[in-house]
Motif scaffolding. Structure first.
Motif, PDB file in Angstrom:
ATOM      1  N   TYR A  83      -2.161  37.066  19.149  1.00 55.12           N
ATOM      2  CA  TYR A  83      -2.552  35.796  18.830  1.00 55.12           C
ATOM      3  C   TYR A  83      -1.396  34.888  18.263  1.00 55.12           C
ATOM      4  O   TYR A  83      -0.640  35.434  17.712  1.00 55.12           O
ATOM      5  N   ALA A  84      -1.211  33.576  18.813  1.00 58.22           N
ATOM      6  CA  ALA A  84      -0.214  32.877  18.205  1.00 58.22           C
ATOM      7  C   ALA A  84      -0.767  32.435  16.640  1.00 58.22           C
ATOM      8  O   ALA A  84      -1.947  32.117  16.475  1.00 58.22           O
ATOM      9  N   PRO A  85      -0.022  31.972  15.637  1.00 59.34           N
ATOM     10  CA  PRO A  85      -0.087  31.654  14.474  1.00 59.34           C
ATOM     11  C   PRO A  85      -1.265  30.468  14.396  1.00 59.34           C
ATOM     12  O   PRO A  85      -2.417  30.495  13.569  1.00 59.34           O
ATOM     13  N   GLU A  86      -1.167  29.411  15.384  1.00 61.37           N
ATOM     14  CA  GLU A  86      -2.236  28.438  15.194  1.00 61.37           C
ATOM     15  C   GLU A  86      -3.850  28.948  15.675  1.00 61.37           C
ATOM     16  O   GLU A  86      -4.584  28.349  15.306  1.00 61.37           O
ATOM     17  N   VAL A  87      -3.668  29.974  16.333  1.00 62.19           N
ATOM     18  CA  VAL A  87      -4.924  30.515  16.704  1.00 62.19           C
ATOM     19  C   VAL A  87      -6.014  30.742  15.603  1.00 62.19           C
ATOM     20  O   VAL A  87      -7.211  30.844  15.801  1.00 62.19           O
ATOM     21  N   ILE A  88      -5.274  31.266  14.572  1.00 60.55           N
ATOM     22  CA  ILE A  88      -6.141  31.880  13.348  1.00 60.55           C
ATOM     23  C   ILE A  88      -6.430  30.766  12.167  1.00 60.55           C
ATOM     24  O   ILE A  88      -6.843  31.018  11.236  1.00 60.55           O
ATOM     25  N   THR A  89      -5.924  29.601  12.559  1.00 61.54           N
ATOM     26  CA  THR A  89      -6.001  28.351  11.511  1.00 61.54           C
ATOM     27  C   THR A  89      -7.533  28.057  11.282  1.00 61.54           C
ATOM     28  O   THR A  89      -8.312  28.389  12.211  1.00 61.54           O
ATOM     29  N   LEU A  90      -7.828  27.749  10.146  1.00 60.26           N
ATOM     30  CA  LEU A  90      -9.245  27.288   9.887  1.00 60.26           C
ATOM     31  C   LEU A  90      -9.284  25.765  10.014  1.00 60.26           C
ATOM     32  O   LEU A  90      -8.179  24.853   9.662  1.00 60.26           O
TER      33      LEU A  90
END
Length: 405
Positions: free
Chosen positions: A54-61
């Protein structure tokens, strides 16, 4: 909204952000104060970012409507204010501590330099910054030592191996993930990691980190054996982040002590998530944190008056690999007491394992590895705490969808 009526949440992790969102949906806006510069993110998925899945932005809330970037350094309970490092103060009517937890850094020789900084190449693995620094330092073929074989250590070792590192995992306990899994399930995790090329040492204590020029070069074990290392990942567990609560004079044991209303020893301050201790238990998992959030949102808005009574939590983990992933689930008590009955089904060819513990007429715990189609039914039987039928047939159907035929 005046400060007398305002809900302020310290912590922009999963618990804090979810609470603010629920309160907003119920007509009670909340101000979230978070110290990380990144957008709020799901910490549970950091290993997937490290693995490159996953790219970091994929796991943002979803960001809460009101978010202040600041580091809180103190709580003035008399004035009902939180003090920030930049000198500002934020008034509250109700304060919610969702401060999470800190990584446990083991007392190894050579671990800290002046100023309590870790040597170059040594990484904790708790925040997005930790993850990004470790990812940036990682090179194919790099020699990486993971210290700790619990849930976090196993996830980190798998992610590093997927990125092409030569990984050694050092676990002080006699087996991997000993808090969640029984010996049979731990053996399957061990086999999975070895299949990824991870070298695993159990019953192995690390005592020293050797550095040259401020950068790690090796890790020394208690028996004197040295492991060459370009990177060291410290995955030795977490500890509730309670400093603000302690300084404010709140009751703290392992975590910030709360009652069924998630209320601390100050009636104007609540606590949820990894930092909270309810009925002597600190859960440190996402599912209990979200249950606490749901209960507190109802209590603060008057939409529900049911107290939080505790969580019967189920741990799930997927270990990806070059072939098929290995799915794990564990719930309840997996250690057997005298008089308990154990039902176990294993298929070495398919890499599946199911084991449940029955005490009297109750299902009290279980471990499943691979093909988790039955975990939902088993978990419901456990959570409901209803008596099991005496003929055992339905339990076999819970373990095997085809009823064992």
């Amino acid at each position: 909204m005046t400060s007398d009526a305002r809900v302020v949440v310290i912590g922009a992790g999963l618990a804090g952000v979810t609470l603010a969102r629920r309160l907003g949906e119920l007509g009670t806006p909340a101000l979230v104060v978070g110290e990380e510069e990144h957008r709020p993110y799901n910490r549970v998925l950091l290993a997937e970012v490290l693995a490159g899945r996953y790219a970091p932005e994929v796991i943002t809330l979803p960001a809460p409507p009101a978010l202040v970037r600041a580091r809180v350094v103190g709580i003035d309970r008399a004035a009902r204010e939180v003090r920030c490092a930049d000198g500002s103060a934020i008034g509250y009517g109700t304060l919610v501590l969702a401060t999470g937890s800190n990584p446990v850094l083991p007392p190894l020789r050579g671990l800290f330099r002046a100023g309590h900084e870790l040597p170059a190449g040594v990484h904790a693995f708790r925040t997005m910054d930790d993850c990004l620094r470790l990812s940036a330092a990682l090179r194919p073929g790099a020699r990486a030592v993971v210290v700790g074989g619990g849930l976090l250590g196993v996830s980190a070792a798998r992610a590093l191996a997927e990125r092409g590192a030569q990984v050694v995992l050092a676990q002080q306990a006699e087996r991997l993930m000993e808090r969640q899994l029984d010996p049979g399930a731990s053996r399957l995790v061990l086999r999975h990691l070895r299949g990824l090329g991870v070298e695993v040492h159990t019953e192995c204590r690390v005592r020293d980190v050797r550095c040259v020029g401020g950068a790690v070069r090796s890790v020394e074990l208690a028996d004197g054996y040295a492991l060459d290392a370009d990177l060291v990942v410290l995955a030795c567990g977490v500890r509730p982040r309670t400093g603000l609560a302690e300084d404010a004079g709140l009751t703290v044991r392992e975590g910030v002590v709360v009652d069924g209303a998630l209320r601390t020893s100050d009636p104007h301050i609540r606590a949820v998530g990894d930092c909270a201790e309810h009925a002597g238990t600190v859960y440190g998992l996402a599912a209990p944190a979200l249950e606490q959030v749901a209960a507190l949102a109802g209590l603060l808005t008057g939409t529900a008056a049911s107290p939080y009574t505790g969580t019967r939590s189920l741990t799930r983990l997927t270990l990806h690999g070059p072939d098929s992933p290995l799915d794990l689930a564990a719930f309840g008590e997996t250690d057997v007491r005298p008089g308990d009955d154990v039902v176990q089904l294993a298929d070495a060819t398919r890499g599946t394992y199911r084991r449940v513990v029955v005490r009297g007429d109750r299902l009290v715990g279980g471990v499943l590895v691979g093909e988790l189609g039955t975990v939902g039914a088993l978990a419901r039987a456990w959570e409901g705490a209803e008596p099991l039928p005496t003929d055992g047939g339905p339990l076999l159907h819970l373990l095997t969808p085809d009823g064992g035929s």
